[in-house]
Design a protein around this motif. Structure first.
Motif, mmCIF file in Angstrom:
data_model
loop_
_atom_site.group_PDB
_atom_site.id
_atom_site.type_symbol
_atom_site.label_atom_id
_atom_site.label_comp_id
_atom_site.label_asym_id
_atom_site.label_seq_id
_atom_site.Cartn_x
_atom_site.Cartn_y
_atom_site.Cartn_z
ATOM 1 N N PRO A 126 10.263 -25.191 -7.200
ATOM 2 C CA PRO A 126 11.293 -24.300 -7.740
ATOM 3 C C PRO A 126 10.642 -23.066 -8.359
ATOM 4 O O PRO A 126 9.535 -23.137 -8.906
ATOM 5 C CB PRO A 126 11.989 -25.158 -8.807
ATOM 6 N N LEU A 185 13.901 -16.557 -12.342
ATOM 7 C CA LEU A 185 14.918 -16.128 -11.385
ATOM 8 C C LEU A 185 15.040 -14.612 -11.395
ATOM 9 O O LEU A 185 14.913 -13.963 -12.435
ATOM 10 C CB LEU A 185 16.274 -16.751 -11.729
ATOM 11 N N TRP A 203 24.512 -21.381 -9.876
ATOM 12 C CA TRP A 203 23.110 -21.083 -10.178
ATOM 13 C C TRP A 203 22.174 -22.106 -9.528
ATOM 14 O O TRP A 203 22.598 -23.228 -9.218
ATOM 15 C CB TRP A 203 22.905 -21.071 -11.691
ATOM 16 N N PRO A 204 20.937 -21.735 -9.321
ATOM 17 C CA PRO A 204 19.954 -22.689 -8.776
ATOM 18 C C PRO A 204 19.891 -23.954 -9.625
ATOM 19 O O PRO A 204 19.887 -23.891 -10.857
ATOM 20 C CB PRO A 204 18.640 -21.902 -8.835
ATOM 21 N N SER A 226 24.378 -25.439 -5.062
ATOM 22 C CA SER A 226 23.298 -24.586 -4.580
ATOM 23 C C SER A 226 22.056 -25.450 -4.403
ATOM 24 O O SER A 226 22.156 -26.662 -4.263
ATOM 25 C CB SER A 226 23.045 -23.425 -5.552
ATOM 26 N N SER A 227 20.903 -24.818 -4.415
ATOM 27 C CA SER A 227 19.632 -25.537 -4.373
ATOM 28 C C SER A 227 18.775 -25.032 -5.523
ATOM 29 O O SER A 227 19.151 -24.070 -6.201
ATOM 30 C CB SER A 227 18.922 -25.269 -3.027
ATOM 31 N N HIS A 283 16.450 -23.177 -5.314
ATOM 32 C CA HIS A 283 15.888 -21.891 -4.908
ATOM 33 C C HIS A 283 16.944 -20.812 -4.669
ATOM 34 O O HIS A 283 16.576 -19.677 -4.368
ATOM 35 C CB HIS A 283 15.090 -22.069 -3.610
ATOM 36 N N HIS A 284 18.227 -21.158 -4.787
ATOM 37 C CA HIS A 284 19.264 -20.220 -4.349
ATOM 38 C C HIS A 284 20.373 -20.035 -5.376
ATOM 39 O O HIS A 284 20.724 -20.957 -6.114
ATOM 40 C CB HIS A 284 19.908 -20.718 -3.046
ATOM 41 N N TYR A 285 20.909 -18.811 -5.362
ATOM 42 C CA TYR A 285 22.242 -18.598 -5.897
ATOM 43 C C TYR A 285 23.230 -18.941 -4.783
ATOM 44 O O TYR A 285 23.066 -18.514 -3.639
ATOM 45 C CB TYR A 285 22.460 -17.136 -6.295
ATOM 46 N N ALA A 330 16.985 -16.824 -4.869
ATOM 47 C CA ALA A 330 17.113 -16.519 -6.289
ATOM 48 C C ALA A 330 15.994 -15.628 -6.812
ATOM 49 O O ALA A 330 16.080 -15.135 -7.936
ATOM 50 C CB ALA A 330 17.153 -17.821 -7.091
#
Length: 378
Positions: free
Chosen positions: A239, A243, A267-268, A273-274, A276-278, A300
């Motif tokens: 991770p 961010l 939010w991550p 989500s994951s 790593h991502h928005y 992110a």
């Protein structure tokens, strides 16, 4: 239909009705105020109102909106932010001690000035109590699944009652209520009349209610299926330590889907989500498409879109069924019709319970019981 077949259907109708009646009464009673939840919130002063500004006032940077909310609770982190389809003047921020903290805080922030409007209070309010009782009986997933099973029994009772209605009406005109006879016979006629009048509505609301109880299971399946595919390239990566800003990712999402608008953002590290991502969830601007979301995954750190795809059919069905269940599609007149049908269904359920409690005994049981069997009353 032979007498034996009638008795079998009557047995099915009786017991499916008896098992679910109390819970269906609870759902009808709690569902009634939920039909008018916007109006009730406004009446109770719980409706959030943004200050009036000139049309076309530009929106504030999303990162400034987030900073305003987090300033109320230093040390907490963002979980989600959302806005209603018909009100893009307010962002609702959800923040917690960590990304999955169930004891979250909800804060309304003006989307144009990035100023906090108020902290939302849900727990313990009248509408929140009604919603929790209606959705899961305060028992979480197990409560939802239990109510779903009660909904299935309701559908069985509706179908079996419809089958039994035909032989009952063979010798009566539609709408007949025999008021000059015994009280139980009058309520039997009323039970059957209101039951057939509200049949289509009850089937729609019952079926959509059952679908809604599967929401958590359907979301988990989507997370383990399509969402897992969307984040597969990042699976082996650690991770990110920090961010990046949110605004570039939202701008990229709007460029990817220019005919849509942002519904909510995850939010991550949250469920949508994951690490790593928005997760930017877009929706359309029409009454129907406003209910249908399209997930866009944004890196992110870099703010670049990494994947986007339509929701599968089962989540599309879920999203369509939710507003249909409460009559949210057609404005206030549809809400009024939903409320009238709800009240009529309460009478159907109450009269069915009355007919069971007042069922005849002794020598008259067989004669009056035959009428009840033909009508499909419990």
């Amino acid at each position: 239909m032979t007498p034996l077949t009638v008795r079998r259907w009557a047995w099915i109708h009786k017991w499916s009705s008896l098992v679910c009646t109390i819970f269906m009464l609870l759902l009808c009673l709690t569902g009634l105020p939920l039909i008018f939840h916007h109006q009730i919130d406004e009446l109770l002063g719980n409706e959030i109102v943004a200050p009036e500004m000139a049309p076309g006032t530009p929106k504030a940077n999303l990162d400034a909106v987030i900073a305003a909310g987090l300033a109320l609770y230093p040390g907490m982190v963002m979980q989600y932010m959302s806005q209603e389809a018909d009100n893009d003047r307010i962002w609702h921020l959800t923040i917690g001690k960590d990304r999955l903290d169930p004891g979250f805080k909800s804060i309304a922030v003006d989307a144009r000035t990035a100023r906090v409007i108020q902290e939302n209070k849900f727990e313990g309010t009248f509408m929140n109590v009604m919603l929790r009782l209606h959705a899961d009986l305060y028992a979480g997933l197990y409560g939802m699944l239990f109510l779903g099973f009660m909904g299935v029994l309701l559908l069985v009772a509706l179908v079996s009652g419809t089958v039994l209605y035909a032989p009952f009406m063979r010798k009566l005109d539609f709408g007949t209520v025999r008021r000059g006879r015994a009280s139980r016979l009058k309520w039997l006629d009323l039970h059957n009349l209101l039951g057939i009048v509200t049949l289509a509505w009850a089937l729609v609301v019952g079926a959509t209610g059952v679908i809604n109880t599967w929401a958590d299971l359907l979301l988990k399946y989507w997370q383990n299926d399509q969402l897992a595919e969307m984040i597969a390239p990042y699976r082996q990566l650690p991770p990110p330590a920090t961010l990046g800003p949110l605004q570039p990712g939202v701008d990229a999402s709007l460029q990817l889907e220019p005919g849509m608008q942002v519904g909510f953002i995850a939010w991550p590290g949250t469920a949508f989500s994951s690490p790593h991502h928005y997760g930017v969830f877009m929706h359309g601007k029409e009454p129907l498409t406003a209910r249908l979301y399209k997930p866009v995954l944004v890196d992110a750190v870099t703010g670049k879109v990494t994947d986007s795809r339509d929701l599968p059919w089962y989540l599309t069905g879920l999203l369509i069924s939710q507003p249909l269940h409460f009559g949210d599609y057609g404005g206030v007149w549809m809400q009024v019709w939903w409320a009238l049908f709800d009240i009529a269904t309460i009478v159907v359920l109450g009269s069915g319970l009355y007919l069971w409690l007042k069922r005849p005994g002794g020598a008259g049981r067989q004669r009056q019981g035959d009428a009840a069997v033909a009508a499909g009353a419990p």
